[in-house]
Scaffold this motif. Sequence first.
Motif, PDB file in Angstrom:
ATOM      1  N   VAL A  55       0.839  -1.208   0.000  1.00  0.00           N
ATOM      2  CA  VAL A  55       0.000   0.000   0.000  1.00  0.00           C
ATOM      3  C   VAL A  55       0.866   1.247   0.000  1.00  0.00           C
ATOM      4  CG1 VAL A  55      -1.673   1.334   1.349  1.00  0.00           C
ATOM      5  CG2 VAL A  55      -1.986  -1.139   1.065  1.00  0.00           C
ATOM      6  N   ALA A  56       1.939   1.240   0.787  1.00  0.00           N
ATOM      7  CA  ALA A  56       2.830   2.403   0.843  1.00  0.00           C
ATOM      8  C   ALA A  56       3.441   2.692  -0.525  1.00  0.00           C
ATOM      9  CB  ALA A  56       3.924   2.175   1.878  1.00  0.00           C
ATOM     10  N   GLN A  57       3.739   1.651  -1.294  1.00  0.00           N
ATOM     11  CA  GLN A  57       4.330   1.844  -2.619  1.00  0.00           C
ATOM     12  C   GLN A  57       3.297   2.286  -3.653  1.00  0.00           C
ATOM     13  OE1 GLN A  57       6.272  -1.839  -3.593  1.00  0.00           O
ATOM     14  NE2 GLN A  57       7.806  -1.644  -1.980  1.00  0.00           N
ATOM     15  N   SER A  58       2.093   1.697  -3.581  1.00  0.00           N
ATOM     16  CA  SER A  58       1.077   1.972  -4.609  1.00  0.00           C
ATOM     17  C   SER A  58       0.211   3.183  -4.291  1.00  0.00           C
ATOM     18  CB  SER A  58       0.178   0.736  -4.784  1.00  0.00           C
ATOM     19  OG  SER A  58       0.919  -0.399  -5.130  1.00  0.00           O
ATOM     20  N   HIS A  59      -0.123   3.346  -3.026  1.00  0.00           N
ATOM     21  CA  HIS A  59      -1.042   4.420  -2.612  1.00  0.00           C
ATOM     22  C   HIS A  59      -0.520   5.040  -1.316  1.00  0.00           C
ATOM     23  CE1 HIS A  59      -3.655   2.663  -5.616  1.00  0.00           C
ATOM     24  NE2 HIS A  59      -3.681   1.527  -4.952  1.00  0.00           N
ATOM     25  N   LEU A  69     -11.625  -0.708  -1.718  1.00  0.00           N
ATOM     26  CA  LEU A  69     -11.533  -1.538  -2.919  1.00  0.00           C
ATOM     27  C   LEU A  69     -10.083  -1.710  -3.362  1.00  0.00           C
ATOM     28  CD1 LEU A  69     -14.560  -0.135  -4.955  1.00  0.00           C
ATOM     29  CD2 LEU A  69     -14.441  -2.282  -3.674  1.00  0.00           C
ATOM     30  N   ALA A  70      -9.306  -0.624  -3.292  1.00  0.00           N
ATOM     31  CA  ALA A  70      -7.901  -0.700  -3.708  1.00  0.00           C
ATOM     32  C   ALA A  70      -7.105  -1.610  -2.775  1.00  0.00           C
ATOM     33  CB  ALA A  70      -7.286   0.701  -3.737  1.00  0.00           C
ATOM     34  N   VAL A  71      -7.345  -1.479  -1.473  1.00  0.00           N
ATOM     35  CA  VAL A  71      -6.609  -2.299  -0.507  1.00  0.00           C
ATOM     36  C   VAL A  71      -7.045  -3.763  -0.616  1.00  0.00           C
ATOM     37  CG1 VAL A  71      -6.233  -2.716   1.960  1.00  0.00           C
ATOM     38  CG2 VAL A  71      -6.149  -0.386   1.057  1.00  0.00           C
ATOM     39  N   ARG A  72      -8.326  -3.994  -0.870  1.00  0.00           N
ATOM     40  CA  ARG A  72      -8.792  -5.379  -1.035  1.00  0.00           C
ATOM     41  C   ARG A  72      -8.070  -6.055  -2.206  1.00  0.00           C
ATOM     42  NH1 ARG A  72     -15.097  -6.567  -2.097  1.00  0.00           N
ATOM     43  NH2 ARG A  72     -14.576  -5.572  -4.084  1.00  0.00           N
TER      44      ARG A  72
END
Length: 301
Positions: A114-118, A283-286
């Motif tokens: 998550v830290a890398q993508s968002h 939704l993104a984290v899922r």
Amino acid sequence: MLNLRQIKCFQAVVELGNFSRAAERLRTSQAGISHAIRDLEALLGARLFDRTTRRVELTEAGRVFAAAALPGLAEIERAVDAVHDLGQLRTGLVRIAAPPFLGATVLPRLLQEVAQSHPNLKLRIEDVVTDMIAPRVRSGLCDLGVGTFASDEDGLEIQRVLRDQLMVFAPEGHAICTKAEVAWSALSDQPIITLTRESNIRLLTEVGFESAGVPLRPSLEVHQINTALSLVEREAGVAILPTYAFTGLNGRKISARPLVEPSIARDVSVITARERTPSPATLAVRTLLRKVLRDMVPVVG
């Protein structure tokens, strides 16, 4: 009926003191601005501006309306920006409930993804016993849950991620791991490490031994998967654990083989509340959580 466009036109004229400049700011025609102001004045029953060939000034009614309406417009614009930020994943909080073992193994990897993508999203992790996960998601205390759940759980959307099979975990090089699969009956002479009866895995373990006609006489009983893995590494016995225990190996000298005759498996799933619309961040984290699980847990069978 009063609308947001009329108030924005009013704001532009107030701030710029000129209809033509207000039209440029809002990318419309001067006639469009004039029409919006006339409609607003008609709705309010009062003249808002005194117009001359050289300037535009607020009337008393215009000053009263500006004092009350423009701060509210600023709040609305901030609210619109906040919603846009959520949709563009520039902000957002996702609360995840997971059993302690997955919380200790899978969720740290998820945090990195998550830290890398968002990088602007925040995660809150609750490591709780499995029986608490579904109620927390259903009530809205958590946005996502991960674990093993009954297929008929009420009020939940259940997304299956992978098939999780019971396996035997043994010290690297152990004779029981010479074959691709291990029958439950082959465990009859092994020192067995099991989880306690507080765990659903223990119930499945008992089913496996009973189905194979082999008595279960645990050598050691522990509460946590990590404890069982540590004992296996120290050659205290072999452990009956789910496939997702692979996520806790971290280079330990341990081998694992699927147990068969019978093969006992269940689904690892991600859950959300059916009656709540998941946020874009959820939704993104899922999606990332599903990817991390599949990357970390091998396909068996």
